[in-house]
Design an enzyme around this catalytic site. Structure first.
Site, mmCIF file in Angstrom:
data_model
loop_
_atom_site.group_PDB
_atom_site.id
_atom_site.type_symbol
_atom_site.label_atom_id
_atom_site.label_comp_id
_atom_site.label_asym_id
_atom_site.label_seq_id
_atom_site.Cartn_x
_atom_site.Cartn_y
_atom_site.Cartn_z
ATOM 1 N N ASP A 53 -75.155 43.008 -25.504
ATOM 2 C CA ASP A 53 -75.208 43.799 -24.108
ATOM 3 C C ASP A 53 -75.306 45.398 -24.560
ATOM 4 O O ASP A 53 -75.143 45.954 -25.478
ATOM 5 C CB ASP A 53 -73.740 43.949 -23.535
ATOM 6 C CG ASP A 53 -73.202 44.300 -22.391
ATOM 7 O OD1 ASP A 53 -74.299 44.587 -21.905
ATOM 8 O OD2 ASP A 53 -71.932 44.679 -22.363
ATOM 9 N N ASP A 109 -69.330 42.711 -23.397
ATOM 10 C CA ASP A 109 -67.709 43.737 -23.013
ATOM 11 C C ASP A 109 -67.167 42.362 -21.941
ATOM 12 O O ASP A 109 -66.071 43.082 -21.564
ATOM 13 C CB ASP A 109 -67.598 44.638 -23.120
ATOM 14 C CG ASP A 109 -68.139 45.583 -21.728
ATOM 15 O OD1 ASP A 109 -67.515 46.217 -21.775
ATOM 16 O OD2 ASP A 109 -69.841 45.049 -22.040
#
Length: 281
Positions: A32, A218
């Site tokens: 990410d 996250d």
């Protein structure tokens, strides 16, 4: 196992890391961007990759089969904010933007994209008045993301209350225009259906024929990617799930094989992984 590497807490995670170290040329390392390679900041336009991110990626990229950045941002924006373009050693980097609807390949330096969903333009036009009618929460603001639109509550006086108050109405607005609502860390994103990081990651893993996969994220938007890795593991492809530690998203930490301390921890892990692969060779 190389001692300098953090040890996964699960047996499946240890198997995933062992497979990556044993056959790095068949491994996909997928990451990410916001909250993983870059710190979360009040203004998303000010987000930039961790100062050591490019160096860590450059050290790791020649050792593994592929590195992919999987993000909800437009691919070109992630490339600019990451500083990924024209970097020696990152010639095979791929950025899957807008949850896979856009793709940037370092080898060509170009973005390929699917046709935009018409519902996004409709929501974009309607959203300012819609938020006014919903209460005009001070500090709430709209982020234009091209193929999606996001409503941020992090700057509101009570971010969590604003988030919860807007989640239902924005979900109805998304449905009305044929979109879906994706909650994140004090952000509510309205985007086309069938676009998520799990779909993007699974498709890319199939494309390159990966023998193992590592994914680090996250936020709630990374849960589909976690699910994709879990499905790949069930089908026989080893995988490692890394959480870029956040007390805001315990759902992710609970499913991770390994938790590190934010983007600085992710970058340090990638650098150690590069060293470990070289030592195993």
């Amino acid at each position: 196992m190389v001692n300098s590497l953090p040890h996964p807490t699960t047996s499946t995670g240890r198997d995933g890391l062992a497979a990556l170290l044993a056959r790095p040329a068949k491994a996909v390392v997928a990451l990410d961007f916001d909250g993983t390679l870059a710190e979360i900041v009040p203004d998303p336009e000010q987000a930039r990759a961790h100062p050591d991110a490019v160096a860590a990626l450059t050290a790791l990229a020649p050792e593994v089969g592929s590195i992919a950045v999987v993000t909800g941002r437009p691919a070109g924006v992630a490339v600019r904010y990451g500083g990924f373009a024209g970097v020696p050693g990152l010639e095979r980097l791929v950025v899957l933007g807008h949850y896979g609807a856009e793709r940037w390949d370092a080898v060509t330096g170009t973005v390929q994209a699917a046709a935009p969903h018409p519902g996004v333009a409709s929501v974009r036009a309607e959203l300012p008045g819609f938020l006014d009618r919903a209460g005009a929460w001070p500090g709430v603001w709209i982020e234009e993301k091209g193929r999606a639109v996001a409503v941020h509550t992090r700057r509101a006086l009570d971010p969590e209350r604003a988030f919860e108050a807007l989640k239902g109405p924005l979900g109805e607005l998304a449905t009305h225009h044929g979109l879906v609502l994706e909650p994140g860390r004090m952000v509510l994103e309205l985007r086309p259906p069938g676009m998520d990081k799990g779909v993007a990651l699974a498709g890319y893993v199939r494309e390159v024929g990966a023998g193992s996969v590592l994914y680090a994220g996250d936020d709630l938007g990374d849960l589909p990617a976690f699910a994709a890795v879990e499905k790949l593991r069930a089908d026989g492809t080893p995988g490692l799930l890394v959480c870029s530690g956040s007390t805001e998203v315990p759902e992710l930490a609970e499913r991770a094989d390994l938790a590190v301390r934010g983007p600085a921890g992710v970058v340090a892990f990638l650098a150690e992984l590069a060293r470990a692969v070289r030592e195993e060779a």
